[in-house]
Design a protein around this motif. Structure first.
Motif, PDB file in Angstrom:
ATOM      1  N   ILE A 328       0.849  -1.196   0.000  1.00  0.00           N
ATOM      2  CA  ILE A 328       0.000   0.000   0.000  1.00  0.00           C
ATOM      3  C   ILE A 328       0.881   1.241   0.000  1.00  0.00           C
ATOM      4  CG2 ILE A 328      -1.744   1.320   1.288  1.00  0.00           C
ATOM      5  CD1 ILE A 328      -2.717  -1.385   2.419  1.00  0.00           C
ATOM      6  N   TYR A 329       0.676   2.119  -0.963  1.00  0.00           N
ATOM      7  CA  TYR A 329       1.432   3.366  -1.037  1.00  0.00           C
ATOM      8  C   TYR A 329       0.463   4.542  -1.005  1.00  0.00           C
ATOM      9  CZ  TYR A 329       6.329   2.163  -1.603  1.00  0.00           C
ATOM     10  OH  TYR A 329       7.614   1.754  -1.367  1.00  0.00           O
ATOM     11  N   ASN A 330       0.640   5.403   0.014  1.00  0.00           N
ATOM     12  CA  ASN A 330      -0.127   6.649   0.091  1.00  0.00           C
ATOM     13  C   ASN A 330       0.872   7.786  -0.132  1.00  0.00           C
ATOM     14  OD1 ASN A 330      -2.616   5.388   0.889  1.00  0.00           O
ATOM     15  ND2 ASN A 330      -1.702   5.086   2.907  1.00  0.00           N
ATOM     16  N   ILE A 331       0.734   8.504  -1.212  1.00  0.00           N
ATOM     17  CA  ILE A 331       1.720   9.529  -1.575  1.00  0.00           C
ATOM     18  C   ILE A 331       0.998  10.876  -1.623  1.00  0.00           C
ATOM     19  CG2 ILE A 331       3.549  10.126  -3.199  1.00  0.00           C
ATOM     20  CD1 ILE A 331       3.090   7.232  -4.382  1.00  0.00           C
ATOM     21  N   PHE A 345       3.631  -3.261  -9.388  1.00  0.00           N
ATOM     22  CA  PHE A 345       2.378  -3.823  -8.886  1.00  0.00           C
ATOM     23  C   PHE A 345       2.102  -3.253  -7.500  1.00  0.00           C
ATOM     24  CE2 PHE A 345       4.458  -6.852 -11.658  1.00  0.00           C
ATOM     25  CZ  PHE A 345       3.471  -7.099 -12.593  1.00  0.00           C
ATOM     26  N   PHE A 346       0.965  -2.608  -7.345  1.00  0.00           N
ATOM     27  CA  PHE A 346       0.560  -2.088  -6.041  1.00  0.00           C
ATOM     28  C   PHE A 346      -0.738  -2.776  -5.643  1.00  0.00           C
ATOM     29  CE2 PHE A 346       2.992   1.349  -7.915  1.00  0.00           C
ATOM     30  CZ  PHE A 346       3.772   1.801  -6.857  1.00  0.00           C
ATOM     31  N   LYS A 347      -0.847  -3.114  -4.362  1.00  0.00           N
ATOM     32  CA  LYS A 347      -2.175  -3.538  -3.924  1.00  0.00           C
ATOM     33  C   LYS A 347      -3.075  -2.309  -3.923  1.00  0.00           C
ATOM     34  CE  LYS A 347      -4.975  -5.358  -0.245  1.00  0.00           C
ATOM     35  NZ  LYS A 347      -5.649  -4.055  -0.016  1.00  0.00           N
ATOM     36  N   ASP A 348      -2.694  -1.273  -3.152  1.00  0.00           N
ATOM     37  CA  ASP A 348      -3.451  -0.020  -3.168  1.00  0.00           C
ATOM     38  C   ASP A 348      -2.500   1.102  -3.541  1.00  0.00           C
ATOM     39  OD1 ASP A 348      -5.555  -1.491  -2.200  1.00  0.00           O
ATOM     40  OD2 ASP A 348      -5.410  -0.715  -0.149  1.00  0.00           O
ATOM     41  N   THR A 372      -7.254  -0.851  -4.397  1.00  0.00           N
ATOM     42  CA  THR A 372      -7.900   0.464  -4.489  1.00  0.00           C
ATOM     43  C   THR A 372      -6.965   1.437  -5.196  1.00  0.00           C
ATOM     44  OG1 THR A 372      -9.085   0.065  -2.432  1.00  0.00           O
ATOM     45  CG2 THR A 372      -8.890   2.357  -3.141  1.00  0.00           C
ATOM     46  N   LEU A 373      -7.517   2.181  -6.114  1.00  0.00           N
ATOM     47  CA  LEU A 373      -6.740   3.208  -6.814  1.00  0.00           C
ATOM     48  C   LEU A 373      -7.415   4.554  -6.605  1.00  0.00           C
ATOM     49  CD1 LEU A 373      -4.654   4.297  -8.895  1.00  0.00           C
ATOM     50  CD2 LEU A 373      -6.278   3.639 -10.686  1.00  0.00           C
ATOM     51  N   LEU A 374      -6.676   5.497  -6.024  1.00  0.00           N
ATOM     52  CA  LEU A 374      -7.168   6.870  -5.900  1.00  0.00           C
ATOM     53  C   LEU A 374      -6.154   7.762  -6.601  1.00  0.00           C
ATOM     54  CD1 LEU A 374      -8.155   6.797  -2.112  1.00  0.00           C
ATOM     55  CD2 LEU A 374      -9.708   6.719  -4.068  1.00  0.00           C
ATOM     56  N   TRP A 375      -6.606   8.607  -7.485  1.00  0.00           N
ATOM     57  CA  TRP A 375      -5.658   9.423  -8.246  1.00  0.00           C
ATOM     58  C   TRP A 375      -6.157  10.864  -8.348  1.00  0.00           C
ATOM     59  CZ3 TRP A 375      -0.860   8.522 -10.326  1.00  0.00           C
ATOM     60  CH2 TRP A 375      -0.357   9.544 -11.145  1.00  0.00           C
ATOM     61  N   THR A 376      -5.464  11.743  -7.694  1.00  0.00           N
ATOM     62  CA  THR A 376      -5.712  13.170  -7.902  1.00  0.00           C
ATOM     63  C   THR A 376      -4.368  13.838  -8.166  1.00  0.00           C
ATOM     64  OG1 THR A 376      -5.545  13.594  -5.526  1.00  0.00           O
ATOM     65  CG2 THR A 376      -7.755  13.243  -6.412  1.00  0.00           C
TER      66      THR A 376
END
Lengths: 451, 172
Positions: A328-331, A345-348, A372-376
């Protein structure tokens, strides 16, 4: 007597437990009159993540005759014929068990519940049994035109007067397919926007044919593929004043007022075209058979990956990531991440205002997200060609791309939403199960270089 | 007296040949069974939607067209068109439902129907060539005996108009 009751009880219990056994198995028709076995092997190998042609299979299995039958199990050397069990073992190390008899209804249900496909050898050819439900067997017959069908078990035993005589149980556990295989085997490469099921192009959207033109329009489409092909999708909804290029759809097409298809419209059923006032198709409206696509199935890139969450706070120094698997990567904002050629490959992946810098000088950059993919965020090309970034989302959640992401996005099993926020410009290819392009967005077609 | 009349009527019904379910009735009963399963397990028959009904039974022959068909393919109609076919066969003097499926053949038959509409008086029969493992259709209402191959396009797009030209049987 007691034993008989126990047996009956176990049988009924097993049947009730096996109420849901329908396995994935794509239909492949035989390409030559005696190649039912080659088509069947193609289906099974496909399930196990290997896509090869029937010719490749036959070249190995029956090298001395280009159109001949072979065995369910075993081999002969003169002529050189290798059985299905040997073919599956050779190409993908798939193990199987041969039985010189048919299976009982209980056995069929039981093996399918264990996730095992069944090859049934009959007097008139071979089938794959991929489903059992409440007394009905689902099978694939590779003859063109037959394909997938369902029938009562009792009928299946002696269909067309040919009895089920031998069986091959496919024992190997069904492995997840690779992300790259899923994406690249299922993506049409000539459409700017494509939805497997439902494509919504909102009011005022323009889809252009390349990165610079303002007069040539890009292709859009919708279509579907499944075990039993579902030809009828939710089709395309084209908003008012939207401009798109050549369009294909297996489902209905609604053209809202003053929308324009610049080119031909090809449909499975032209009678399901609805045009509001001022809507027009500049080319012809054609009726044709259309291609199908594959939905996504699980991926296998996370075995052994440490399940840790990495949080990168705002304004951090550039992070250089190597190709590989991450959890999981939150950037956060203004924290750049540099990616070089290869597969990630990312899980989230949560890119909250972050910047992805793509160095594609040594080859394409592929990013796969399975959870989960969140992209802003923002995507910039630091080096290399601008057609070498692909983001593939393999989960099922509705995914919003609310930032600048000029690159190809593939989401074979999810609803992908573009342009809901302020970012309205996209350059690449956009393929999803359902795809919504919000109003006044501009999509420019720039095909991803897969190689 | 009343009971006697009922008994006689029942005996008459049992003894008459037309008390045996005809293919239309067998197909209708079978479709109801499939619909029940489809309602509980839509993944088994994704094309079989609620309200599906039977279209016309198409005579279905293996290798050569006979006088009396012993098999029929019934078009299964949903709100989206002809989705599948249901096969009914005469086995041991009893009409029996065999299977549901033939998705691609159903699609091709609907294209044949567009070229040769039932409303204009064209009926069709389907012939399975067991040697070539191919399907053909024939339109008995036209003057020349014909047998036209059904082509499964697969991933190759083919125009619907492919079925507007019939192949004379002699050229097959």
């Amino acid at each position: 007597m007691k034993q008989a009751f126990l047996s009956l009880f176990l049988s009924l219990t097993l049947l009730s437990q096996s109420w849901g056994a329908t396995l994935f198995a794509p239909v492949h028709y035989q390409e030559r009159s005696n190649w039912d076995w080659a088509a069947l092997c193609q289906t099974i190998l496909d399930v196990y993540g290997l896509y090869i042609t029937q010719t490749e299979i036959a070249t190995w299995a029956t090298p001395t005759n280009t159109n001949t039958g072979t065995y369910v199990s075993g081999f002969t050397t003169v002529p050189d014929r290798k059985g299905i069990d040997l073919i599956l073992a050779h190409f993908k190390n798939i193990s199987s068990t041969y039985l010189a008899r048919s299976l009982s209804e209980i056995e069929v249900a039981s093996y399918l519940t264990q996730g095992k496909l069944i090859v049934a050898g009959k007097g008139n050819g071979i089938d794959i049994i991929y489903g059992y439900r409440a007394g009905y067997v689902s099978s694939i017959t590779p003859w063109p035109g037959f394909g997938a069908s369902a029938l009562p078990y009792s009928t299946y035993l002696n269909e067309y007067g040919y009895s089920w005589q031998e069986t091959l149980i496919i024992d190997s556990p069904r492995t997840a397919r690779s992300s790259r295989y899923i994406v690249e085997s299922s993506v049409p490469r000539t459409y700017a926007t494509f939805a497997v099921d439902k494509l919504t192009i909102n009011d005022g959207v323009k889809v252009y044919a390349n990165a610079t033109t303002t007069t040539s329009y890009g292709s859009i489409g919708s279509g579907w593929y499944n075990t039993i092909p579902n030809l009828f999708t939710n089709g395309i909804n084209l908003g008012a004043n939207a401009y798109v290029g050549t369009t294909t759809s297996t489902g209905p097409v609604l053209m809202r007022s003053n929308s324009v298809i610049n080119g031909n419209l090809t449909m499975l059923n032209t009678s399901t075209l609805t045009k509001q006032a001022g809507a027009r198709v500049t080319g012809s409206t054609l009726q044709q058979n259309l291609p199908y696509l594959q939905p996504a199935f699980g991926t296998n890139e996370f075995a052994g990956v440490a399940q840790t969450t990495v949080n990168i706070e705002p304004d951090k120094a550039r992070l250089y990531l190597s190709p590989g698997s991450y959890w999981i990567y939150n950037i956060k904002q203004r924290s750049p991440v540099r990616l070089r050629a290869g597969d990630y490959f990312f899980k989230d992946l949560n890119c909250d205002g972050c910047t992805f810098e793509v160095d594609a000088s040594a080859g394409p950059v592929r990013v796969y997200v399975s959870g989960t993919l969140l992209w802003t965020g923002t995507l910039v090309y630091a080096a290399g060609a601008t057609n070498r970034f692909m983001l593939a989302y393999l989960g099922k959640e509705t995914t919003y791309i609310n930032g600048y992401l000029d690159g190809t996005i593939i989401a074979p099993d999810a609803h992908l939403v573009l342009g809901q926020a302020s970012a309205k410009n996209y350059t690449g290819m956009y393929v999803a199960r359902d795809l919504t392009v919000h109003q006044y967005s501009v999509v420019r077609f720039r095909p991803f270089t897969f190689e | 007296m009343k009971h006697q009349a009922i008994l006689i009527a029942v005996a008459f019904l049992i003894s008459t040949p037309w008390s045996q379910p005809m293919p239309d009735q067998v197909a209708a009963n079978s479709l109801q069974g499939y619909l029940q399963v489809a309602e509980e397990a839509p993944e088994v028959f994704p094309l079989l939607t609620k309200g599906a009904s039977l279209g016309v039974g198409i005579p279905y022959f293996a290798d050569s067209v006979g006088d009396q068909p012993t098999e029929y393919l019934y078009e299964v109609q949903t709100n989206l068109g002809t989705a599948m076919l249901l096969r009914v066969a005469l086995i041991n003097d009893l009409w029996q439902a065999q299977e549901i499926g033939f998705v691609d053949l159903a699609r091709e038959i609907s294209l044949v129907r567009e070229a040769w509409p039932l409303q204009k008086g064209y009926s069709i029969s389907i012939i399975l060539n067991t040697q070539e493992k191919g399907f053909y259709f024939t339109i008995p209402e036209v003057e020349i005996e014909n047998q036209t191959p059904i082509v499964f396009a697969g991933l190759d797009s083919k125009l619907v108009q492919k079925y507007s030209q019939l192949t004379p049987k002699a050229e097959k």
